[in-house]
Write a protein that holds these residues in place. Structure first.
Motif, short mmCIF file in Angstrom:
data_model
loop_
_atom_site.label_atom_id
_atom_site.label_comp_id
_atom_site.label_asym_id
_atom_site.label_seq_id
_atom_site.Cartn_x
_atom_site.Cartn_y
_atom_site.Cartn_z
N GLY A 199 0.81 -1.21 0.00
CA GLY A 199 0.00 0.00 0.00
C GLY A 199 0.84 1.27 0.00
N LEU A 200 0.17 2.41 -0.17
CA LEU A 200 0.84 3.71 -0.18
C LEU A 200 0.77 4.33 1.20
CD1 LEU A 200 -0.49 5.18 -3.56
CD2 LEU A 200 1.56 3.84 -3.13
N THR A 201 1.84 4.23 1.94
CA THR A 201 1.88 4.86 3.26
C THR A 201 2.05 6.35 3.10
OG1 THR A 201 4.28 4.67 3.47
CG2 THR A 201 2.96 2.79 4.20
N GLY A 202 1.78 7.09 4.19
CA GLY A 202 1.88 8.55 4.15
C GLY A 202 3.28 9.03 3.82
N SER A 203 4.30 8.18 4.07
CA SER A 203 5.67 8.60 3.81
C SER A 203 6.05 8.48 2.34
CB SER A 203 6.63 7.76 4.66
OG SER A 203 6.53 6.39 4.32
#
Length: 371
Positions: free
Chosen positions: A330-334
């Motif tokens: 997934g696309l983490t906030g970082s």
């Protein structure tokens, strides 16, 4: 405040043969953080990285995890330097933390090297302190290798997160082409500056895209190469804006432009006038695209709105599949949108529009939030 109230640094539990569920170990729920946890946050602004420096979590992961230390954070940073997004290096994070403590913006508590009870460390002492590793790989802050200092230092986690806020992912700049293939004035300016490429709201503000786009768009409007329409205040009638009104805008006289274009309403007003002449201005997008990309195929310029929407839906679905394949966790906030774009661009079809990429990245992030 006593030691019983400050137990964040005590691991306590025996190691488990099964990896613990990270959701059961939320470092943000801890009132106090140890120095490695604090520095991990300043470096990465990611709770997952803080968790890796949390002794209570580490003790549940493996038998020989050992106590987290500042030096361990430095080693982990060097090993994974190219794989993680960072806000600053550990060395800079140390200087930032010492400087913030020295001015009293946040407080810290520690046990004196020659004492037993935890006390608040006076802010005046931080100017002389540095980070050292003491007996048994214990983190210490001292005034030099043999000076006085403290060990088992703790800081309030909320104060740390407020002093160094989490880095928010950049907000994509979106283009809103209506059913008649028209683009709002401000978006048309940015589109000219970027050639329709993906950008963010932050980049629009920081990279001078507005002035760059005006120098491209206004002369085209002044020559009549592109049509612009606007609504007059007080009625809903949309009418063509004569090219003569754009001639002064194309003259590159900054003092005129200040009074000419109002991007808050996508409007313009005659020079010296007090009332806006037109607002909600829209630019003929197909003509604009032809001017910027004159060698594009006729089919690409004349595709119908309905066909364009079907094609865009297919593009978004295709990009989503690529994102899922490239980022299985997934696309983490970082992970920034720019980083996502760089990773997937080689697999994209040449016809994939920047807007479809933006939409797909947004849907990938929102889909994660829903789980």
């Amino acid at each position: 405040m006593n030691d019983a109230e400050m137990t964040s640094e005590d691991g306590g539990s025996e190691a488990s043969t099964e990896a613990p569920n990270p959701e059961d170990f939320d470092p943000n729920s801890e009132v106090y953080w140890t120095l490695p946890m604090v520095l991990a946050w300043i470096v990465y602004r990611d709770s997952g990285e803080v968790r890796q420096m949390w002794d209570q979590y580490r003790s549940r992961c493996m038998d020989d995890a050992g106590t987290a230390t500042v030096s361990l954070l430095h080693i982990a940073f060097l090993v994974n330097e190219d794989e993680r997004s960072i806000a600053m290096s550990p060395a800079k994070a140390e200087r930032a933390l010492l400087g913030t403590l020295a001015v009293g913006s946040i407080a810290a508590w520690g046990i004196p090297l020659d004492g037993e009870l935890r006390v608040e460390i006076p802010e005046s002492e931080w100017a002389d302190f540095g980070f050292f590793e003491g007996t048994g790989s214990r983190d210490e802050v001292r005034a030099g290798p043999f000076g006085h200092g403290y060990h088992s230092v703790l800081l309030k986690s909320r104060a740390v997160r407020q002093a160094w806020p989490a880095i928010q992912p950049p907000v994509p700049f979106s283009y809103e082409i209506d059913e008649l293939e028209r683009l709002p004035l401000f978006q048309a300016v940015i589109w000219c500056a970027t050639g329709g490429a993906e950008t963010t709201n932050e980049e629009v503000e920081q990279l001078g895209y507005i002035s760059q786009g005006e120098k491209i768009l206004f002369p085209l409007l002044a020559r009549g190469n592109i049509a612009a329409t606007g609504e007059r205040p007080g009625d809903l009638i949309r009418e063509d804006i004569p090219k003569s009104f754009w001639e002064r805008a194309a003259s590159e006289r900054a003092d005129d432009l200040i009074h000419f274009v109002d991007y808050t309403r996508d409007g313009i007003e005659p020079f010296g006038a007090t009332a806006m002449r037109w607002h909600s201005i829209k630019i003929e997008f197909s003509a604009l695209r032809s001017e910027i990309f004159p060698h594009a195929s006729p089919d690409a310029r004349t595709v119908s709105g309905q066909k364009r929407r079907r094609r865009k839906g297919g593009q978004i679905a295709s990009v989503l599949e690529i994102i899922k394949d490239e980022f299985p966790d997934g696309l983490t906030g970082s992970i920034s949108n720019r980083a996502v774009n760089e990773r997937i661009k080689k697999r994209l079809s040449p016809e994939t529009s920047p807007k479809s990429i933006q939409r797909a990245i947004g849907e990938a992030r929102s889909g994660q939030e829903g789980h």
